[in-house]
Design a protein around this motif. Structure first.
Motif, mmCIF file in Angstrom:
data_model
loop_
_atom_site.group_PDB
_atom_site.id
_atom_site.type_symbol
_atom_site.label_atom_id
_atom_site.label_comp_id
_atom_site.label_asym_id
_atom_site.label_seq_id
_atom_site.Cartn_x
_atom_site.Cartn_y
_atom_site.Cartn_z
ATOM 1 N N PRO A 284 9.924 -23.274 14.423
ATOM 2 C CA PRO A 284 9.304 -24.410 15.111
ATOM 3 C C PRO A 284 8.450 -25.313 14.215
ATOM 4 N N ALA A 285 7.990 -24.831 13.074
ATOM 5 C CA ALA A 285 7.165 -25.659 12.189
ATOM 6 C C ALA A 285 8.000 -26.617 11.341
ATOM 7 N N VAL A 286 9.312 -26.409 11.305
ATOM 8 C CA VAL A 286 10.197 -27.272 10.523
ATOM 9 C C VAL A 286 10.613 -28.459 11.384
ATOM 10 N N LYS A 287 10.641 -29.629 10.780
ATOM 11 C CA LYS A 287 11.109 -30.834 11.478
ATOM 12 C C LYS A 287 12.610 -30.974 11.211
ATOM 13 N N PHE A 288 13.395 -30.940 12.250
ATOM 14 C CA PHE A 288 14.853 -31.012 12.111
ATOM 15 C C PHE A 288 15.367 -32.373 12.554
ATOM 16 N N VAL A 289 16.328 -32.904 11.786
ATOM 17 C CA VAL A 289 16.972 -34.165 12.140
ATOM 18 C C VAL A 289 18.483 -34.011 11.983
ATOM 19 N N GLN A 290 19.182 -34.723 12.844
ATOM 20 C CA GLN A 290 20.639 -34.735 12.755
ATOM 21 C C GLN A 290 21.066 -35.802 11.750
#
Length: 153
Positions: free
Chosen positions: A22-28
């Motif tokens: 949850p601390a990682v920012k994920f983008v497509q």
């Protein structure tokens, strides 16, 4: 590291990544055309990516990594070891025990259309032609760990 981002083309994998980290920012997005600004990151890790790509796209990905990495930024590439395809069952068993045989059997059932092209690639030249200096190339079976630094202009 306080500022960690994940990039993947698959919404399904992004969802699972965000659930697990949850601390990682994920983008497509695509590795050859990221939404990130120039000189944004100190380091990039590309895990099990390049053996999935045609050579033309691999060059584009490396150009993009060069663009978004800071000067002297580190690029770490983790890919499958060629040993699991190239070595015999007996040689793998002798050298790595049952783990070696397991990865040999796995390699035999998985279809990877660009895998052999990747294994035949001169990685040092590929990196150099895209602005990187190879620091290390370590075949650790079952993975190969490659570390490169963004070269000065």
């Amino acid at each position: 590291v306080q500022d960690v981002w994940g990039l993947d083309a698959s919404p399904y994998l992004l969802y699972h990544g965000s659930e697990s980290f949850p601390a990682v920012k994920f983008v497509q997005g695509l590795a050859e055309n990221t939404p990130f600004s120039d000189n944004r990151f100190d380091g990039i890790a590309a895990c099990f990516l390049f053996h999935e790509l045609p050579p033309k796209i691999a060059h584009l990905v490396l150009k993009e990594c060069h663009r978004i990495l800071k000067q002297n930024g580190k690029l770490v590439i983790c890919e499958p070891s060629a040993k699991q395809w190239d070595w015999s069952h007996i040689r793998l068993l002798t050298k790595f025990g049952l783990k070696g045989v397991y990865f040999k059997l796995l390699a035999m059932i998985v279809y990877e259309p660009f895998l052999q092209l990747w294994h035949n690639t001169d990685v040092k030249s590929l990196l150099s032609s895209n602005g990187f200096e190879l620091q290390s190339d370590d075949d650790r079976m079952p993975e190969r760990l490659i570390v490169a630094i963004k070269k000065s202009h």
